[in-house]
Structure formats: structure tokens, C-alpha cells
Design an enzyme around this catalytic site. Structure first.
Site, mmCIF file in Angstrom:
data_model
loop_
_atom_site.group_PDB
_atom_site.id
_atom_site.type_symbol
_atom_site.label_atom_id
_atom_site.label_comp_id
_atom_site.label_asym_id
_atom_site.label_seq_id
_atom_site.Cartn_x
_atom_site.Cartn_y
_atom_site.Cartn_z
ATOM 1 C CB SER A 87 23.653 -97.618 -64.105
ATOM 2 O OG SER A 87 24.112 -97.479 -65.437
ATOM 3 C CG HIS A 135 10.188 -93.768 -58.888
ATOM 4 N ND1 HIS A 135 9.102 -94.195 -58.170
ATOM 5 C CD2 HIS A 135 11.269 -94.328 -58.288
ATOM 6 C CE1 HIS A 135 9.495 -94.963 -57.171
ATOM 7 N NE2 HIS A 135 10.820 -95.063 -57.227
ATOM 8 C CG ASP A 155 16.912 -91.025 -54.265
ATOM 9 O OD1 ASP A 155 15.885 -90.474 -54.711
ATOM 10 O OD2 ASP A 155 17.002 -91.436 -53.094
#
Length: 290
Positions: free
Chosen positions: A252, A146, A89
Site C-alpha cells: 500500500s 516506522h 521501504d
């Protein structure tokens, strides 16, 4: 000399602040932890309905909350084998073609594959004229990372460095920021060629972890360290598309590299687009899948 002293002082401050915040984020502070999380949720307008655990009182530390799991159905993964998906995200800060060995950081700032990949010429050569995408994770984002495609892990490299903030302000001000900052480089073999996923550290990133190695940093080491995962190993590490591969404790950036002629990023992508794990980012042009 004065500039060098300034750099040293800034470097030490970054490490110390990050270490302190990382320590406090792991402390069980009872009412104070709950209060801080509530303020954080309110300030950043975090949708707790997406969280697997919605009761803030059940998060004993801030980090427990920060790396919260989401409900299984809130980030559907596009399982089409001809599609690559978003690893995190966040917000797209840059993307596009690698111009021979150069990637764009922001407007007039560029950096090279060789610098990004810690001087590994062999690895760098695999991505010449390939494609890349840079995803910035803000503090309010979900912070588990992911896989954009199924891959077999071949190598992981820890690269020491600074902990500059990776805000848009700094991207437009500090040259080569991604090659200066601490990072963890993960190299995968896939059916669409070699792929790299890089977890870039920044100030107040208390920890970078992978699912196969656990905590990679801290401690913040002062030399490059490499781990190799051989194909003959019966326990080889294979991660499926959409499977979790790592996480950040605080915000980050993730950088993905793809080899030439294997994928094409979607023509609909725009700078600063908000993306979510599992959403399509591009199409496969060539695959070894029969």
C-alpha cells in the site's frame, strides 16, 4: 444510474477479494504455504539475507512471511535530530510543497488536505503550505512502517472507503484516489511541529495495524471512527525516530504531512526514487529542542 451500479459492484468486489486473500494469507497450508512463499521470493527477487528469519519453512502462514522482521543492522536509522527519515521501504510517488491546501497526486490530479484528513478542518489548518511525501510500498518491499521523527500520538482516525490499487497506472487515471480509499490517519506532536502519518489501504491489503491499537482494519467499517490520546495521560504513547509504528499485510502507501517552516525535504529527492527505512529525507528548519 449505470455508472452508480458499476461503482457499487466494484466496491463489493474489492472488499470481497481483499477479505478472501486476507483469510487465505492467514491460513496454515503447510506445503502450499511454503511453495507460495518460494515462488513469491523468486518472482520478486526478495533478499532473504536481510530477514531475521531466513528459513522459509519456519513461516507457517504467508502473512508471517510478508510482515517478516529484518535484521537489526540492515536498516540503520539516521539519528541526527536535524534530519527526518524515511518511514518505509518503497518508492517516492510524489513529494514537495503543499500549495495552500492542495497536494499533487500525479500530473494533472490534485486533492486537498481537508479531503485527505476526513473533513477535519482544525487538523488540516496545521499543514497549510507545509510539505508532504508519498511513499508507495510494492509487494516485494518490507512492510513494517516506522517513525520519521520522534513523536507523541494525539489522535488516530479510521476513514472507510474504497480499495483501489495504488499503482502508478491508477494514480494517473483515478482522481482523488487517496481521499477515496480506506485509510488510518495518525496525528503526532513532535519537536518539529505537528506531523501526520497516513496508512492508506488498497485492494488485497488484508490488514492495517498499529503498534498501540493492533488491527485497525478489517473489519471494514462504514463510518469514520476517532481515538484521542490526551497529553495528561501518564501512559501517553511516545514513539522514537525509526521505531515501528504500524504495518500493512500486503502492499500500500504511506503519506506524511509536515507543518510549514519546520522541515525542508532534500533537494536530492526525485520522483520514483527507491528509499529505505531510516534513510535521510530532509532537514529540520525549526525545532523546540533547546
Amino acid at each position: 444510474m449505470r455508472r452508480f451500479k458499476h461503482y457499487v459492484i466494484l466496491y463489493v468486489l474489492q472488499k470481497n477479494i481483499t477479505t478472501l486473500v486476507g483469510y487465505l494469507s492467514n491460513c496454515k497450508l503447510g506445503f502450499l504455504t511454503k511453495l507460495y512463499i518460494n515462488i513469491f521470493v523468486w518472482f520478486y527477487k526478495i533478499n532473504m539475507h536481510e530477514a531475521l528469519e531466513q528459513n522459509i519453512s519456519n513461516y507457517l502462514t504467508f502473512n508471517n512471511f510478508f510482515i517478516r522482521y529484518l535484521k537489526k543492522d540492515v536498516r540503520p536509522i539516521d539519528l541526527n535530530i536535524n534530519v527526518i527519515t524515511a518511514p518505509a521501504d518503497g518508492q517516492i510517488s510524489q513529494f514537495g510543497n503543499i500549495n495552500y491546501n492542495q497536494l499533487i497526486q500525479a500530473k494533472q490530479y490534485y486533492y486537498t488536505l481537508n479531503e485527505l484528513l476526513a473533513g477535519d478542518n482544525i487538523m488540516s489548518s496545521k499543514f497549510l503550505n507545509g510539505q508532504f511525501i508519498t511513499t508507495y510500498l510494492a509487494p516485494y518491499n518490507y512492510h513494517r512502517v516506522h517513525m520519521p521523527y520522534k513523536g507523541v500520538l494525539r489522535e488516530m482516525i479510521y476513514v472507510p472507503g474504497s480499495l483501489y490499487s495504488l499503482s502508478s497506472h491508477n494514480l494517473n487515471k483515478i482522481s482523488n484516489i487517496f481521499t477515496k480509499n480506506e485509510r488510518v490517519i495518525c496525528y503526532f506532536d513532535t519537536d518539529i511541529g505537528p506531523m501526520v502519518q497516513i496508512l492508506v489501504g488498497a485492494i488485497i491489503v488484508g490488514s492495517i495495524e498499529t503498534v498501540w491499537a493492533g488491527i485497525v482494519t478489517p473489519p471494514h467499517k462504514n463510518k469514520i471512527h476517532k481515538w484521542y490520546y490526551h497529553s495528561l495521560n501518564q501512559n501517553k504513547i511516545t514513539l522514537l525516530k525509526g521505531q515501528e509504528m504500524g504495518l500493512f499485510k500486503l502492499g500500500s502507501t504511506v503519506i506524511n504531512l509536515f507543518a510549514k517552516k519546520y522541515i525542508k525535504l532534500s533537494k536530492h529527492l526525485q520522483l520514483n526514487d527507491k528509499i529505505c527505512v531510516g534513510q535521510p529525507l530532509g532537514n529540520v528548519l525549526h525545532s523546540s529542542i533547546k
